[in-house]
Motif scaffolding. Structure first.
Motif, PDB file in Angstrom:
ATOM      1  N   LEU A 202       6.769  44.384  24.494  1.00 30.04           N
ATOM      2  CA  LEU A 202       5.724  44.017  23.537  1.00 30.04           C
ATOM      3  C   LEU A 202       5.024  45.253  22.991  1.00 30.04           C
ATOM      4  N   TRP A 203       4.648  46.169  23.888  1.00 28.81           N
ATOM      5  CA  TRP A 203       3.951  47.364  23.424  1.00 28.81           C
ATOM      6  C   TRP A 203       4.860  48.273  22.605  1.00 28.81           C
ATOM      7  N   ASP A 204       6.116  48.374  22.995  1.00 30.49           N
ATOM      8  CA  ASP A 204       7.061  49.227  22.263  1.00 30.49           C
ATOM      9  C   ASP A 204       7.329  48.702  20.853  1.00 30.49           C
ATOM     10  N   SER A 205       7.032  47.417  20.618  1.00 27.71           N
ATOM     11  CA  SER A 205       7.271  46.841  19.284  1.00 27.71           C
ATOM     12  C   SER A 205       6.276  47.374  18.253  1.00 27.71           C
ATOM     13  N   LEU A 206       5.177  47.949  18.719  1.00 28.42           N
ATOM     14  CA  LEU A 206       4.188  48.514  17.805  1.00 28.42           C
ATOM     15  C   LEU A 206       4.407  50.017  17.670  1.00 28.42           C
ATOM     16  N   PRO A 207       4.343  50.548  16.463  1.00 30.02           N
ATOM     17  CA  PRO A 207       4.451  52.005  16.288  1.00 30.02           C
ATOM     18  C   PRO A 207       3.330  52.709  17.052  1.00 30.02           C
ATOM     19  N   GLU A 208       3.586  53.931  17.488  1.00 27.00           N
ATOM     20  CA  GLU A 208       2.619  54.679  18.294  1.00 27.00           C
ATOM     21  C   GLU A 208       1.269  54.806  17.591  1.00 27.00           C
ATOM     22  N   LYS A 209       1.293  55.038  16.277  1.00 23.96           N
ATOM     23  CA  LYS A 209       0.055  55.174  15.520  1.00 23.96           C
ATOM     24  C   LYS A 209      -0.748  53.878  15.569  1.00 23.96           C
ATOM     25  N   GLN A 210      -0.040  52.763  15.467  1.00 24.57           N
ATOM     26  CA  GLN A 210      -0.700  51.461  15.489  1.00 24.57           C
ATOM     27  C   GLN A 210      -1.302  51.186  16.869  1.00 24.57           C
ATOM     28  N   ARG A 211      -0.569  51.519  17.914  1.00 22.02           N
ATOM     29  CA  ARG A 211      -1.078  51.333  19.280  1.00 22.02           C
ATOM     30  C   ARG A 211      -2.350  52.147  19.506  1.00 22.02           C
ATOM     31  N   GLY A 212      -2.387  53.342  18.913  1.00 21.15           N
ATOM     32  CA  GLY A 212      -3.521  54.229  19.117  1.00 21.15           C
ATOM     33  C   GLY A 212      -4.808  53.744  18.480  1.00 21.15           C
ATOM     34  N   LEU A 213      -4.723  52.758  17.581  1.00 27.09           N
ATOM     35  CA  LEU A 213      -5.917  52.236  16.906  1.00 27.09           C
ATOM     36  C   LEU A 213      -6.509  51.024  17.616  1.00 27.09           C
ATOM     37  N   ILE A 214      -5.812  50.514  18.631  1.00 30.42           N
ATOM     38  CA  ILE A 214      -6.288  49.322  19.336  1.00 30.42           C
ATOM     39  C   ILE A 214      -7.484  49.678  20.220  1.00 30.42           C
ATOM     40  N   GLU A 215      -8.548  48.893  20.105  1.00 30.99           N
ATOM     41  CA  GLU A 215      -9.783  49.165  20.830  1.00 30.99           C
ATOM     42  C   GLU A 215      -9.890  48.395  22.140  1.00 30.99           C
ATOM     43  N   ALA A 216      -9.370  47.162  22.176  1.00 30.04           N
ATOM     44  CA  ALA A 216      -9.507  46.347  23.382  1.00 30.04           C
ATOM     45  C   ALA A 216      -8.373  45.331  23.471  1.00 30.04           C
ATOM     46  N   VAL A 217      -8.041  44.975  24.725  1.00 25.56           N
ATOM     47  CA  VAL A 217      -6.943  44.041  24.994  1.00 25.56           C
ATOM     48  C   VAL A 217      -7.434  42.955  25.945  1.00 25.56           C
ATOM     49  N   ALA A 218      -7.320  41.708  25.519  1.00 28.23           N
ATOM     50  CA  ALA A 218      -7.680  40.573  26.385  1.00 28.23           C
ATOM     51  C   ALA A 218      -6.434  40.123  27.140  1.00 28.23           C
ATOM     52  N   MET A 219      -6.593  39.876  28.442  1.00 26.65           N
ATOM     53  CA  MET A 219      -5.460  39.443  29.258  1.00 26.65           C
ATOM     54  C   MET A 219      -5.974  38.788  30.526  1.00 26.65           C
ATOM     55  N   ASP A 220      -5.075  38.115  31.238  1.00 23.94           N
ATOM     56  CA  ASP A 220      -5.459  37.597  32.537  1.00 23.94           C
ATOM     57  C   ASP A 220      -5.399  38.741  33.555  1.00 23.94           C
ATOM     58  N   MET A 221      -5.473  38.436  34.818  1.00 18.28           N
ATOM     59  CA  MET A 221      -5.554  39.496  35.831  1.00 18.28           C
ATOM     60  C   MET A 221      -4.192  39.857  36.423  1.00 18.28           C
ATOM     61  N   ALA A 222      -3.116  39.567  35.702  1.00 19.95           N
ATOM     62  CA  ALA A 222      -1.782  39.914  36.178  1.00 19.95           C
ATOM     63  C   ALA A 222      -1.607  41.432  36.201  1.00 19.95           C
ATOM     64  N   LYS A 223      -1.115  41.959  37.306  1.00 23.59           N
ATOM     65  CA  LYS A 223      -0.960  43.400  37.464  1.00 23.59           C
ATOM     66  C   LYS A 223       0.036  43.992  36.462  1.00 23.59           C
ATOM     67  N   SER A 224       1.081  43.236  36.140  1.00 21.67           N
ATOM     68  CA  SER A 224       2.121  43.766  35.253  1.00 21.67           C
ATOM     69  C   SER A 224       1.560  44.080  33.872  1.00 21.67           C
ATOM     70  N   PHE A 225       0.766  43.180  33.295  1.00 22.07           N
ATOM     71  CA  PHE A 225       0.183  43.410  31.979  1.00 22.07           C
ATOM     72  C   PHE A 225      -0.775  44.601  32.006  1.00 22.07           C
ATOM     73  N   LYS A 226      -1.601  44.673  33.020  1.00 23.85           N
ATOM     74  CA  LYS A 226      -2.619  45.718  33.106  1.00 23.85           C
ATOM     75  C   LYS A 226      -1.989  47.100  33.265  1.00 23.85           C
ATOM     76  N   LYS A 227      -1.020  47.215  34.148  1.00 22.00           N
ATOM     77  CA  LYS A 227      -0.387  48.501  34.421  1.00 22.00           C
ATOM     78  C   LYS A 227       0.288  49.069  33.177  1.00 22.00           C
ATOM     79  N   VAL A 228       1.042  48.239  32.485  1.00 23.21           N
ATOM     80  CA  VAL A 228       1.765  48.702  31.295  1.00 23.21           C
ATOM     81  C   VAL A 228       0.794  49.026  30.168  1.00 23.21           C
ATOM     82  N   THR A 229      -0.259  48.229  30.018  1.00 24.43           N
ATOM     83  CA  THR A 229      -1.237  48.453  28.956  1.00 24.43           C
ATOM     84  C   THR A 229      -1.957  49.777  29.144  1.00 24.43           C
ATOM     85  N   GLU A 230      -2.311  50.114  30.375  1.00 22.45           N
ATOM     86  CA  GLU A 230      -2.999  51.376  30.646  1.00 22.45           C
ATOM     87  C   GLU A 230      -2.143  52.576  30.260  1.00 22.45           C
ATOM     88  N   LYS A 231      -0.846  52.411  30.321  1.00 30.27           N
ATOM     89  CA  LYS A 231       0.057  53.502  29.956  1.00 30.27           C
ATOM     90  C   LYS A 231       0.341  53.507  28.452  1.00 30.27           C
TER      91      LYS A 231
END
Length: 411
Positions: A202-231
């Motif tokens: 999912l994250w790789d589908s967005l260009p790096e420039k686009q990812r860099g403009l994201i301010e906040a991400v809503a998600m549940d408390m699943a470790k997989s989503f959080k770990k990948v998002t932080e990177k």
């Protein structure tokens, strides 16, 4: 039936043909209710390369091809032409770019745009195919090309708040994950599964420039989503979705109720019979008879009533605007919840404490996955209209077509 040259010029204008192309023949088949337009490229004229678009000298011609165009007075209209090949200095001998259709398609751009409109209106590939007299594969192919165009155009847009969510795909433990634009209420991408690999896709589908403009991400408390998002988007604040947290709290109250109801029944006490939904419902949604039934229960000397009170108090957290006040509230709430001697409540309270910093980010970014839930409802309708999906790729295409708010038509 041969038409005159004025008619040829008329069709040339209707087709919007570029310089070099001309209509040399118009044949009308009354019995079959079809019109055939024969096109020809001017001999000796340079043409645009289909890969780089630069003009190149003519080389030869490919075999005659046909394309279905918009109907002419309810007559099926077919374009016929031998596409020239050009000798491009950069790309070699390749087919010339034609103005009325994309490469390797049997339809003109205008016809595909019409099909897209029918698909939007009918909300069903099967229904659109029946209305247009086309095959399922033909309509789905038009949908796939439209989605591909839309994704290519979307890559330069700014996205600030996104949500990561999951949804059941097929029966059993089969899931898809979605990356949603919360501000525009649209699906950005879909991945199969709900693990780290799905989140990375999912994250790789967005260009790096686009990812860099994201301010906040809503998600549940699943470790997989959080770990990948932080990177993938380290600058973005993670906001654990309040509706998932409320769901965990409701589940813990229900777990306390089930255990207590079983114990009371063993003593012949039916106090909690039929009370399951009363302890998890929003009081604003209750009907008068439900409010009356719950009036005494919520203040009764029951473990379930105590669990409900702890859950209800935590809902006040979302009303705070200042971090210091919110932290002070949570310390008091956690103290009560952790000493309540109700194991399900204690378990959820500890989970909330472990994720509290990301929950606290809600004060700075008041976003939730409520938008994602709305999109999930639309996706469920898509799934129902298609009578389910066995092929993930088709499911993804359908979701992005109807929920991606993409620019689908030809330029």
């Amino acid at each position: 039936m041969k038409m005159n040259t004025d008619l040829h010029a008329h069709y040339r204008q209707l087709l919007g043909l570029s310089e070099g192309w001309k209509v040399i023949e118009v044949d009308l088949d009354l019995a079959a209710k079809q019109v055939f337009l024969q096109l020809e490229w001017e001999v000796g004229r340079q043409g645009p390369c289909s890969k780089c678009g630069k003009l190149a000298a003519g080389y030869d011609h490919l075999e005659e091809r046909t394309w279905q165009h918009l109907n002419t007075m309810q007559f099926k209209t077919i374009i016929k032409a031998c596409v020239p090949r050009v000798d491009c200095k950069a790309d070699g001998v390749v087919a010339m770019r034609i103005p009325w259709a994309e490469p390797k398609t049997g339809f003109t751009k205008l016809f595909e745009s019409f099909v897209i409109d029918v698909l939007k209106a009918s909300q069903s590939v099967d229904a659109a195919a029946d209305l247009l007299g086309l095959g399922w594969d033909q309509v789905h192919g038009i949908m796939e090309r439209a989605v591909r165009r839309g994704l290519e155009r979307r890559s330069v847009e700014e996205v600030k708040h996104v949500g990561l969510d999951e949804k059941n795909f097929m029966k059993g433990q089969s899931y898809i994950s979605l990356l949603n634009d919360l501000d525009e209420a649209r699906v950005l991408e879909v991945a199969i599964g709900r693990d780290e690999r799905a989140a990375e896709w999912l994250w790789d589908s967005l260009p790096e420039k686009q990812r860099g403009l994201i301010e906040a991400v809503a998600m549940d408390m699943a470790k997989s989503f959080k770990k990948v998002t932080e990177k993938a988007a380290p600058q973005a604040d993670i906001v654990h979705d309040k509706y998932h947290i409320v769901s965990h709290l409701n589940d813990s109250v229900n777990e306390v109720r089930r255990a207590e109801h079983k114990e009371l029944l063993s003593q012949g006490d039916e106090t909690l019979k039929g009370a399951r939904w009363l302890f998890v419902m929003n009081s604003m949604d209750m009907k008068p008879h439900q409010k009356a039934a719950f009036a005494d229960l919520k203040y009764a000397a029951l473990n379930t009533s105590r669990a409900w009170a702890i859950k209800e108090l935590f809902l006040s957290f979302w009303t705070y605007h200042y971090e210091g006040s919110a932290r002070k509230f949570f310390r008091k709430w956690f103290g009560w919840a952790s000493r309540c001697r109700l194991k399900p409540i204690i378990k959820v309270a500890r989970m909330i404490k472990n994720h509290f910093e990301n929950i606290l980010n809600y004060l700075k970014h008041p976003i939730t996955n409520a938008v994602s839930e709305g999109l999930n409802s639309k996706i469920q309708t898509i799934k129902a209209n298609a009578r389910g999906f066995r092929n993930f790729a088709n499911y993804r295409t359908r979701i992005l077509f109807y929920c991606g708010k993409l620019d689908l038509n030809h330029a």
